[in-house]
Design an enzyme around this catalytic site. Structure first.
Site, short mmCIF file in Angstrom:
data_model
loop_
_atom_site.label_atom_id
_atom_site.label_comp_id
_atom_site.label_asym_id
_atom_site.label_seq_id
_atom_site.Cartn_x
_atom_site.Cartn_y
_atom_site.Cartn_z
N GLN A 62 15.16 33.33 -16.83
CA GLN A 62 16.15 32.53 -16.11
C GLN A 62 15.59 31.96 -14.80
O GLN A 62 15.81 30.79 -14.47
CB GLN A 62 17.40 33.37 -15.82
CG GLN A 62 18.54 32.50 -15.33
CD GLN A 62 19.74 33.30 -14.89
OE1 GLN A 62 19.65 34.14 -14.01
NE2 GLN A 62 20.87 33.05 -15.52
N GLU B 203 0.85 -1.20 0.00
CA GLU B 203 0.00 0.00 0.00
C GLU B 203 0.89 1.25 0.00
O GLU B 203 0.65 2.21 -0.74
CB GLU B 203 -0.90 -0.02 1.24
CG GLU B 203 -1.72 1.25 1.38
CD GLU B 203 -2.84 1.15 2.43
OE1 GLU B 203 -3.00 0.08 3.04
OE2 GLU B 203 -3.53 2.16 2.62
N GLY C 239 -0.40 5.46 6.22
CA GLY C 239 0.66 5.68 7.20
C GLY C 239 1.18 7.09 7.02
O GLY C 239 1.64 7.45 5.93
C1 LIG Z 1 -8.78 10.18 2.54
C2 LIG Z 1 -8.44 9.15 3.56
C3 LIG Z 1 -8.68 7.83 3.26
C4 LIG Z 1 -8.40 6.84 4.22
N1 LIG Z 1 -8.69 5.53 3.92
C5 LIG Z 1 -8.56 4.58 4.89
C6 LIG Z 1 -8.99 3.24 4.65
O1 LIG Z 1 -9.43 2.88 3.55
N2 LIG Z 1 -8.90 2.35 5.66
C7 LIG Z 1 -8.41 2.69 6.90
O2 LIG Z 1 -8.37 1.83 7.76
N3 LIG Z 1 -8.00 3.95 7.15
C8 LIG Z 1 -8.07 4.92 6.18
N4 LIG Z 1 -7.68 6.20 6.44
C9 LIG Z 1 -7.15 6.55 7.75
C10 LIG Z 1 -5.64 6.73 7.75
O3 LIG Z 1 -5.02 5.49 7.60
C11 LIG Z 1 -5.26 7.44 9.05
O4 LIG Z 1 -5.62 8.79 8.89
C12 LIG Z 1 -3.79 7.34 9.35
O5 LIG Z 1 -3.47 6.04 9.75
C13 LIG Z 1 -3.35 8.29 10.44
O6 LIG Z 1 -4.17 8.21 11.54
P1 LIG Z 1 -4.78 9.54 12.22
O7 LIG Z 1 -5.17 10.46 11.12
O8 LIG Z 1 -5.80 9.11 13.19
O9 LIG Z 1 -3.56 10.20 12.95
P2 LIG Z 1 -2.96 9.86 14.40
O10 LIG Z 1 -2.41 8.49 14.42
O11 LIG Z 1 -3.94 10.23 15.44
O12 LIG Z 1 -1.76 10.88 14.44
C14 LIG Z 1 -1.94 12.29 14.59
C15 LIG Z 1 -0.63 12.98 14.25
O13 LIG Z 1 0.41 12.49 15.12
C16 LIG Z 1 1.47 11.95 14.38
N5 LIG Z 1 1.98 10.76 15.05
C17 LIG Z 1 1.25 9.71 15.52
N6 LIG Z 1 2.06 8.80 16.08
C18 LIG Z 1 3.33 9.28 15.95
C19 LIG Z 1 4.61 8.79 16.31
N7 LIG Z 1 4.76 7.60 16.93
N8 LIG Z 1 5.68 9.54 16.00
C20 LIG Z 1 5.56 10.71 15.38
N9 LIG Z 1 4.37 11.24 15.02
C21 LIG Z 1 3.28 10.53 15.30
C22 LIG Z 1 0.87 11.60 13.03
O14 LIG Z 1 1.85 11.60 12.01
C23 LIG Z 1 -0.15 12.70 12.83
O15 LIG Z 1 0.49 13.83 12.33
C24 LIG Z 1 -7.87 7.20 5.49
C25 LIG Z 1 -7.62 8.54 5.76
C26 LIG Z 1 -7.89 9.51 4.83
C27 LIG Z 1 -7.62 10.94 5.17
#
Ligand SMILES: Cc1cc2nc3c(=O)[nH]c(=O)nc-3n(C[C@H](O)[C@H](O)[C@H](O)COP(=O)(O)OP(=O)(O)OC[C@H]3O[C@@H](n4cnc5c(N)ncnc54)[C@H](O)[C@@H]3O)c2cc1C
Length: 380
Positions: A280, A243, A365
């Site tokens: 340029q 993925e 991710g």
């Molecule tokens: C358009 C779209 C489609 C999607 N499709 C799917 C799908 O088909 N199936 C599915 O299951 N999910 C899906 N997702 C969900 C997506 O996988 C999650 O948004 C993603 O895993 C991140 O989770 P979160 O947004 O809850 O962020 P969180 O995990 O809550 O993190 C919040 C912030 O903290 C940072 N962070 C978290 N942990 C750490 C760490 N250990 N170190 C440093 N920084 C960290 C993150 O980078 C982020 O900036 C989708 C999301 C979007 C926006």
């Protein structure tokens, strides 16, 4: 030097894709964006044209392609300049779970329909309180005789409305370990207790249906478990590599499409009596961007080569998912700056690119997590 070598068969496949996308996808991209939806019939058309699931073997109705077919597919798909029709998600991300972990019975039941477009798939990991760290998953799966009862909510699920079959990650309450207590289950559309929420109104990928899924005492047959009980986390980690590789490829091929368009624009746009490309400052910008795209292409092709060769590419995949999707965002931004006022109008394809690319650093991710994974596997 070309790193990836395509056969005549790959090139024929490319031509078939190009002709189909030019006729059935590109002309409708604006309409789908406006409607915030892609009609489900489009999936059937792609299936009828024999253009779904290139990785599925012939015995299940596919063409038995390899990952080079996926790359060809993504390169041609990038030319449609839209991302609402989530073909890659179905073809190269979800269906491979069934291929790798489904029993023979499950494969025979679902794969031919996945190829024909009668069965569109989705994968549901994310929950309202669980994103990057899947070990906190709260959705449960409890055995009851020959059935499994699923309870919980999933959110941000792509193909959330259009899907006929969803792979749901759920926790087996009797296994008291955050990682080895997760399993994967196939839940069909129409199963009592399985409902879908409203489609999210998002910043980008507007025509793609991202939605919440609800499971309330949703009973499925035991045979619908993929792989081994408690093996869900390992299966997810294994398949998330492909993925992330697909997201990385999307970043690089998207940037290639932008630089091509931008150079054409600068050559035909006259400012102060000469083409913009003769200034340029603009030439330096174009050459810098083209250099970055070439570097990305070389890294990407080496990575794909190693992935097809079966090598461990976790570090490189994490690096390119993060770098490639950042590159795409940076290039859309720089292209908008150069193309100016007209590029900010809704009718400009860059507007959609600007919105859509922003999401690519978050899904599959987040880029922060990609750097954490790379650092961990580099032993830093
Ligand atoms: C358009 C779209 C489609 C999607 N499709 C799917 C799908 O088909 N199936 C599915 O299951 N999910 C899906 N997702 C969900 C997506 O996988 C999650 O948004 C993603 O895993 C991140 O989770 P979160 O947004 O809850 O962020 P969180 O995990 O809550 O993190 C919040 C912030 O903290 C940072 N962070 C978290 N942990 C750490 C760490 N250990 N170190 C440093 N920084 C960290 C993150 O980078 C982020 O900036 C989708 C999301 C979007 C926006």
């Amino acid at each position: 030097m070309e790193i990836l070598k395509y056969t005549e068969e790959h090139e024929k496949y490319r031509e078939k894709l190009r002709v189909f996308f030019e006729k059935e996808v590109t002309p409708y991209a604006d309409k789908w964006e406006e409607d915030h939806a892609v009609p489900k019939e489009v999936w059937r058309k792609v299936g009828q044209a024999g253009l779904l699931c290139p990785l599925v073997p012939e015995e299940y109705g596919g063409i038995g392609g390899d990952f080079s077919h996926v790359v060809v597919y993504m390169e041609e798909f990038a030319k449609t300049k839209q991302s609402g029709l989530m073909l890659t998600l179905h073809n190269d991300i979800v269906v491979p779970y069934i291929l790798a972990y489904g029993t023979e019975e499950v494969k025979k039941k679902y794969l031919p329909k996945c190829v024909s477009g009668e069965c569109i798939t989705a994968v549901a990991m994310t929950e309202p309180a669980v994103g990057s760290d899947l070990s906190g998953m709260e959705t449960t799966a409890v055995e009851d005789g020959d059935e499994i009862i699923i309870n919980g909510n999933k959110t941000f699920i792509s193909n959330g409305h259009v899907s006929d079959l969803v792979i749901v990650a759920a926790r087996n309450s009797e296994i008291d370990d955050p990682y080895s207590g997760i399993s994967l289950y196939l839940v069909e559309d129409g199963t009592p207790g399985f409902e879908r929420g409203e489609k999210f109104d998002k910043l980008g990928m507007r025509s793609q249906d991202t939605a919440e899924l609800f499971f309330n005492n949703c009973r499925i047959p035991k045979e619908n478990m993929l792989g081994t009980k408690g093996g869900g986390f390992i299966m997810l980690m294994e398949k998330l590599q492909q993925e992330r590789l697909c997201a990385a490829i999307g970043g690089v091929v998207g940037s290639e499409a932008i630089i091509k368009e931008l150079i054409e624009f600068c050559q035909k746009t006259i400012v102060d009596g000469k083409p913009l490309s003769k200034s340029q400052a603009i030439r330096f910008e174009l050459v810098e961007m083209a250099t970055e795209v070439k570097l990305g292409r070389t890294f990407m092709e080496t990575l794909i080569y190693d992935h097809i060769d079966g090598q461990n590419v976790v570090v490189e995949t994490s690096m390119l998912k993060s770098w490639g999707t950042d590159l795409l965002n940076d290039h859309v931004n720089r292209a908008l700056e150069i193309m100016g006022d007209y590029a900010t109008l809704e009718e400009s394809v860059l507007v959609r690119g600007f919105r859509d690319s922003r999401i690519t650093t978050i899904f599959a991710g987040t880029n922060e997590i990609m750097k954490q994974v790379a650092a961990q596997f580099m032993g830093i």
